[in-house]
Structure formats: structure tokens, C-alpha cells
Design a protein around this motif. Structure first.
Motif, PDB file in Angstrom:
ATOM      1  N   SER A 150       9.814 -17.506  -0.627  1.00 51.08           N
ATOM      2  CA  SER A 150      10.582 -18.579   0.001  1.00 51.08           C
ATOM      3  C   SER A 150      11.687 -17.989   0.879  1.00 51.08           C
ATOM      4  N   LEU A 151      12.358 -18.856   1.609  1.00 52.81           N
ATOM      5  CA  LEU A 151      13.420 -18.390   2.503  1.00 52.81           C
ATOM      6  C   LEU A 151      14.578 -17.788   1.707  1.00 52.81           C
ATOM      7  N   ASP A 152      14.922 -18.399   0.575  1.00 51.25           N
ATOM      8  CA  ASP A 152      16.020 -17.871  -0.245  1.00 51.25           C
ATOM      9  C   ASP A 152      15.663 -16.498  -0.818  1.00 51.25           C
ATOM     10  N   GLN A 153      14.429 -16.361  -1.306  1.00 58.20           N
ATOM     11  CA  GLN A 153      14.021 -15.066  -1.846  1.00 58.20           C
ATOM     12  C   GLN A 153      13.943 -14.004  -0.756  1.00 58.20           C
ATOM     13  N   SER A 154      13.492 -14.372   0.422  1.00 55.67           N
ATOM     14  CA  SER A 154      13.436 -13.400   1.515  1.00 55.67           C
ATOM     15  C   SER A 154      14.821 -12.969   1.957  1.00 55.67           C
ATOM     16  N   ILE A 155      15.789 -13.877   1.939  1.00 56.33           N
ATOM     17  CA  ILE A 155      17.165 -13.512   2.295  1.00 56.33           C
ATOM     18  C   ILE A 155      17.722 -12.520   1.287  1.00 56.33           C
ATOM     19  N   ILE A 156      17.455 -12.749  -0.010  1.00 54.53           N
ATOM     20  CA  ILE A 156      17.935 -11.810  -1.033  1.00 54.53           C
ATOM     21  C   ILE A 156      17.286 -10.439  -0.868  1.00 54.53           C
ATOM     22  N   ARG A 157      15.988 -10.421  -0.585  1.00 58.39           N
ATOM     23  CA  ARG A 157      15.281  -9.149  -0.421  1.00 58.39           C
ATOM     24  C   ARG A 157      15.767  -8.414   0.834  1.00 58.39           C
ATOM     25  N   VAL A 158      15.981  -9.130   1.918  1.00 57.95           N
ATOM     26  CA  VAL A 158      16.481  -8.504   3.147  1.00 57.95           C
ATOM     27  C   VAL A 158      17.883  -7.946   2.934  1.00 57.95           C
ATOM     28  N   ALA A 159      18.720  -8.685   2.210  1.00 61.80           N
ATOM     29  CA  ALA A 159      20.072  -8.189   1.939  1.00 61.80           C
ATOM     30  C   ALA A 159      20.036  -6.902   1.119  1.00 61.80           C
ATOM     31  N   ARG A 160      19.113  -6.816   0.161  1.00 63.10           N
ATOM     32  CA  ARG A 160      19.012  -5.608  -0.651  1.00 63.10           C
ATOM     33  C   ARG A 160      18.474  -4.430   0.152  1.00 63.10           C
ATOM     34  N   GLU A 161      17.533  -4.685   1.035  1.00 62.00           N
ATOM     35  CA  GLU A 161      16.941  -3.600   1.817  1.00 62.00           C
ATOM     36  C   GLU A 161      17.863  -3.108   2.936  1.00 62.00           C
TER      37      GLU A 161
ATOM     38  N   PHE B 153      22.559  -1.262   7.291  1.00 60.81           N
ATOM     39  CA  PHE B 153      23.386  -2.258   7.984  1.00 60.81           C
ATOM     40  C   PHE B 153      24.185  -3.038   6.940  1.00 60.81           C
ATOM     41  N   PRO B 154      25.278  -2.482   6.446  1.00 63.05           N
ATOM     42  CA  PRO B 154      26.019  -3.155   5.362  1.00 63.05           C
ATOM     43  C   PRO B 154      26.677  -4.462   5.796  1.00 63.05           C
ATOM     44  N   GLU B 155      27.039  -4.610   7.064  1.00 62.34           N
ATOM     45  CA  GLU B 155      27.708  -5.832   7.506  1.00 62.34           C
ATOM     46  C   GLU B 155      26.775  -7.037   7.402  1.00 62.34           C
ATOM     47  N   LEU B 156      25.572  -6.895   7.943  1.00 57.06           N
ATOM     48  CA  LEU B 156      24.613  -7.999   7.876  1.00 57.06           C
ATOM     49  C   LEU B 156      24.128  -8.232   6.452  1.00 57.06           C
ATOM     50  N   ALA B 157      23.969  -7.162   5.678  1.00 59.64           N
ATOM     51  CA  ALA B 157      23.577  -7.322   4.277  1.00 59.64           C
ATOM     52  C   ALA B 157      24.630  -8.111   3.498  1.00 59.64           C
ATOM     53  N   GLU B 158      25.893  -7.872   3.806  1.00 59.10           N
ATOM     54  CA  GLU B 158      26.967  -8.618   3.135  1.00 59.10           C
ATOM     55  C   GLU B 158      26.907 -10.100   3.482  1.00 59.10           C
ATOM     56  N   GLU B 159      26.607 -10.418   4.740  1.00 55.98           N
ATOM     57  CA  GLU B 159      26.506 -11.824   5.134  1.00 55.98           C
ATOM     58  C   GLU B 159      25.334 -12.504   4.429  1.00 55.98           C
ATOM     59  N   PHE B 160      24.215 -11.832   4.335  1.00 58.05           N
ATOM     60  CA  PHE B 160      23.061 -12.414   3.640  1.00 58.05           C
ATOM     61  C   PHE B 160      23.348 -12.579   2.141  1.00 58.05           C
ATOM     62  N   GLU B 161      24.092 -11.663   1.561  1.00 60.63           N
ATOM     63  CA  GLU B 161      24.455 -11.812   0.150  1.00 60.63           C
ATOM     64  C   GLU B 161      25.347 -13.033  -0.064  1.00 60.63           C
ATOM     65  N   VAL B 162      26.286 -13.251   0.853  1.00 58.37           N
ATOM     66  CA  VAL B 162      27.141 -14.442   0.748  1.00 58.37           C
ATOM     67  C   VAL B 162      26.296 -15.711   0.855  1.00 58.37           C
ATOM     68  N   VAL B 163      25.323 -15.704   1.762  1.00 55.78           N
ATOM     69  CA  VAL B 163      24.437 -16.869   1.919  1.00 55.78           C
ATOM     70  C   VAL B 163      23.658 -17.130   0.633  1.00 55.78           C
ATOM     71  N   SER B 164      23.118 -16.084   0.036  1.00 55.23           N
ATOM     72  CA  SER B 164      22.329 -16.257  -1.190  1.00 55.23           C
ATOM     73  C   SER B 164      23.204 -16.736  -2.348  1.00 55.23           C
ATOM     74  N   GLN B 165      24.413 -16.214  -2.468  1.00 57.86           N
ATOM     75  CA  GLN B 165      25.306 -16.631  -3.545  1.00 57.86           C
ATOM     76  C   GLN B 165      25.742 -18.087  -3.384  1.00 57.86           C
ATOM     77  N   GLU B 166      26.045 -18.494  -2.148  1.00 59.12           N
ATOM     78  CA  GLU B 166      26.434 -19.882  -1.925  1.00 59.12           C
ATOM     79  C   GLU B 166      25.264 -20.826  -2.176  1.00 59.12           C
ATOM     80  N   ALA B 167      24.059 -20.400  -1.812  1.00 55.88           N
ATOM     81  CA  ALA B 167      22.883 -21.238  -2.087  1.00 55.88           C
ATOM     82  C   ALA B 167      22.632 -21.359  -3.588  1.00 55.88           C
ATOM     83  N   LYS B 168      22.838 -20.277  -4.341  1.00 56.37           N
ATOM     84  CA  LYS B 168      22.679 -20.342  -5.796  1.00 56.37           C
ATOM     85  C   LYS B 168      23.728 -21.245  -6.431  1.00 56.37           C
ATOM     86  N   ALA B 169      24.919 -21.306  -5.801  1.00 56.70           N
ATOM     87  CA  ALA B 169      25.985 -22.151  -6.352  1.00 56.70           C
ATOM     88  C   ALA B 169      25.744 -23.633  -6.117  1.00 56.70           C
TER      89      ALA B 169
END
Length: 321
Positions: free
Chosen positions: A193-204, A209-225
Motif C-alpha cells: 500500500s501507499l503507507d507501507q511503501s512510504i515507510i519502506r522508502v524512508a528506511r531505504e 538522503f536523510p532529509e527526505l527520509a525524515e519527511e517520509f518518516e513524519v508522514v508515516s507517523q502522522e498517518a499512524k496517529a
């Protein structure tokens, strides 16, 4: 008094008394400023403010700033922070885009501007005193420039630093975004799914690219909340401040609203991003000869002229001499 004035004039020059009065004024301002900021509010003013404020105003003021017990600058918040909500939001957004996400970032930013401005004034005053104690004569214009220029530089330096950090971070996000889209497309086509792909992209992407990975992590955390997905994506677009990411968010929102395939949207948009990255590289390559022209002229023409005309000039000078 005449002896003291004569001694000051002998040590600091003709502007010695003026310098002493100016430094004394700055010292008194620094002493009285905390007292003025700690001044208690009149109870009648509190009653008037409580009676005149609406619920919307109180909720807006509550959202404007957050106080913590560990924050030592909280008592100076009315002095260090903009009182207008729009100005406060603009400064906070700029700091977030530069990578400073703390709740007190606006307060610390304005405190650094004020502190470095005062420090620059003090350094300029000390330098002017040293110059006036010498034998050379100092004009009033030079004195003002020596004092005011370091203060202005100290005040502007935090703003320049934040602007530079913002530009560097946006450039890093812009360069990393096409690779993240390709990786997200692979994850979606693999059945995630889109949420799982965002989490996987953030980890990879965290290592490269730590800046973009940090943004994707924030997106995944807010979606989980439990936050709405469209709101989360739009917040990411505001935090990044990159037009490519804003367009990507618009594509995803429209895809979810109209029920189209996310994989198809990602495939088309990732292809466009790759082409756009190639175009940016070609643009920089085409600008390079123009930028090198000035350096080439400055470094090549003077030695060439010296080699061509130098012997003739030397022969003319020898014959005339």
C-alpha cells in the motif's frame, strides 16, 4: 570634572566623552531591559483583556506559542516573538523548512538576532575605543560605521544562516525526490500500500538522503496517529517548500479523490521527474561556460598581455632612458 574630562580626552581622543556616554547608555539599557520585561501586568488590564477577548482569539493565542517549564526564554516571549499570528507562522514555516522543528525555534531565532546584534555593537564600540586611543584622528562618520556595521552584521547573520540552510535543504530534497519516486513505484507495483511503501522508502533512503527520509518518516507517523492522509501529504508539501513535492502531493490527492490507479500516477510522474532532473543538469552545464568566461579573462588576459607587450615596453623605456 575638568581634570577627568581632560584625562578622558587624552586617552580616547576628542570624542572620548561621547564614547563614554554611549557605552554607559547601552549598559543601562541592558540592565533595565530584564526589569521592564518582568513588569507585572495591572489587574485592571487583565480584566479588560479577559472581557474583550473572544474564544477564537484565545484559541489563536494558545496555538501561537507553547510554553514549557524548561524554557528559560518563556518570560521574554512577548519581546522575542512576533505578536501577529501571520508573521509568527511565516517565521516558523521558514525555520521548519530549514530543519529546525522545535517548539521554541522562533523564540531562539529572535533571541539570537537580538543577542548577536548587541554583541556586534559592543565589539564595534571596543574597536572604536582602541582606534581613538591611537594617534590617528577619527571622524564621526568613521566612528558611526565602526559601531553600527558590526551590530547590523550580527543582527542579519542568523537570518542569513537560516536562509542558507533552507536553500541547501530544499536542494537536497529536490535531488533525492526522483529516486524516491522510482523506489515508491517499485513498492506499489509489488503489492504494498501507499503507507507501507512510504515507510519502506524512508528506511531505504535514510543513509543516502536523510532529509527526505525524515519527511517520509513524519508522514508515516502522522498517518499512524490517525491524521487524514490528504492533510498529512499537504503538511509535508508545506514543510518541504519544493514545487516538485507540492505537485506530487497534488497528484496523489487527486488520484485518491477520483479513484485512479496510484501506480499509474507514480509511473508517469516519476518519468517526468527523471526528465526534469536531466534538464536541470543540462541547464547547469550550459551555464558553466558563461560563468567561466570572467574567470578566464581575469586569469589569462593579464599574463598574455604582459608577455606580448612587456618586451616592447621594456625596449621603449630602455631607449628613452
Amino acid at each position: 570634572m575638568e581634570n577627568i574630562q581632560t584625562m578622558i580626552t587624552d586617552v580616547l581622543g576628542p570624542f572620548g566623552p561621547l564614547m563614554i556616554v554611549g557605552l554607559l547608555g547601552i549598559f543601562l539599557i541592558l540592565i533595565t531591559l530584564p526589569v521592564l520585561l518582568k513588569k507585572e501586568v495591572d489587574p485592571l488590564d487583565k480584566i479588560k483583556a479577559a472581557g474583550g477577548a473572544t474564544k477564537a482569539d484565545r484559541s489563536k493565542d494558545k496555538k501561537l506559542r507553547s510554553a514549557t517549564n524548561k524554557d528559560k526564554l518563556e518570560k521574554y516571549s512577548n519581546f522575542l516573538e512576533p505578536q501577529n499570528a501571520d508573521e509568527y507562522s511565516a517565521v516558523k514555516l521558514k525555520l521548519v523548512q530549514a530543519g529546525y522543528r522545535s517548539n521554541n525555534a522562533v523564540r531562539i531565532y529572535h533571541f539570537l538576532q537580538f543577542a548577536m546584534g548587541i554583541f556586534g555593537l559592543l565589539c564595534g564600540g571596543a574597536y572604536s575605543i582602541v582606534q581613538m586611543s591611537g594617534t590617528a584622528e577619527v571622524t564621526t562618520q568613521q566612528l558611526v560605521m565602526w559601531i553600527m556595521i558590526p551590530g547590523a552584521v550580527g543582527y542579519v547573520l542568523p537570518k542569513y544562516w537560516v536562509t542558507r540552510r533552507q536553500q541547501m535543504r530544499q536542494e537536497a530534497l529536490e535531488n533525492a525526490f526522483p529516486d524516491s519516486l522510482d523506489m515508491m513505484l517499485v513498492c506499489v507495483e509489488a503489492g504494498q500500500s501507499l503507507d507501507q511503501s512510504i515507510i519502506r522508502v524512508a528506511r531505504e533512503l535514510k543513509s543516502g538522503f536523510p532529509e527526505l527520509a525524515e519527511e517520509f518518516e513524519v508522514v508515516s507517523q502522522e498517518a499512524k496517529a490517525g491524521k487524514d492522509k490528504n492533510t498529512v501529504l499537504k503538511d509535508m508539501s508545506d514543510r518541504c517548500g519544493v514545487p516538485d513535492i507540492a505537485s506530487f502531493v497534488t497528484v496523489l490527492v487527486q488520484s485518491s479523490q477520483f479513484g485512479t490507479s496510484i501506480a499509474d500516477a507514480l509511473r508517469v510522474y516519476s518519468s517526468e521527474m527523471r526528465d526534469k532532473r536531466v534538464m536541470r543538469a543540462e541547464e547547469k552545464a550550459n551555464k558553466l561556460p558563461t560563468k567561466m568566461t570572467l574567470a578566464t579573462m581575469m586569469l589569462t588576459v593579464p599574463p598574455l598581455m604582459a608577455m606580448l607587450i612587456g618586451p616592447s615596453i621594456y625596449a621603449i623605456i630602455t631607449s628613452l632612458g
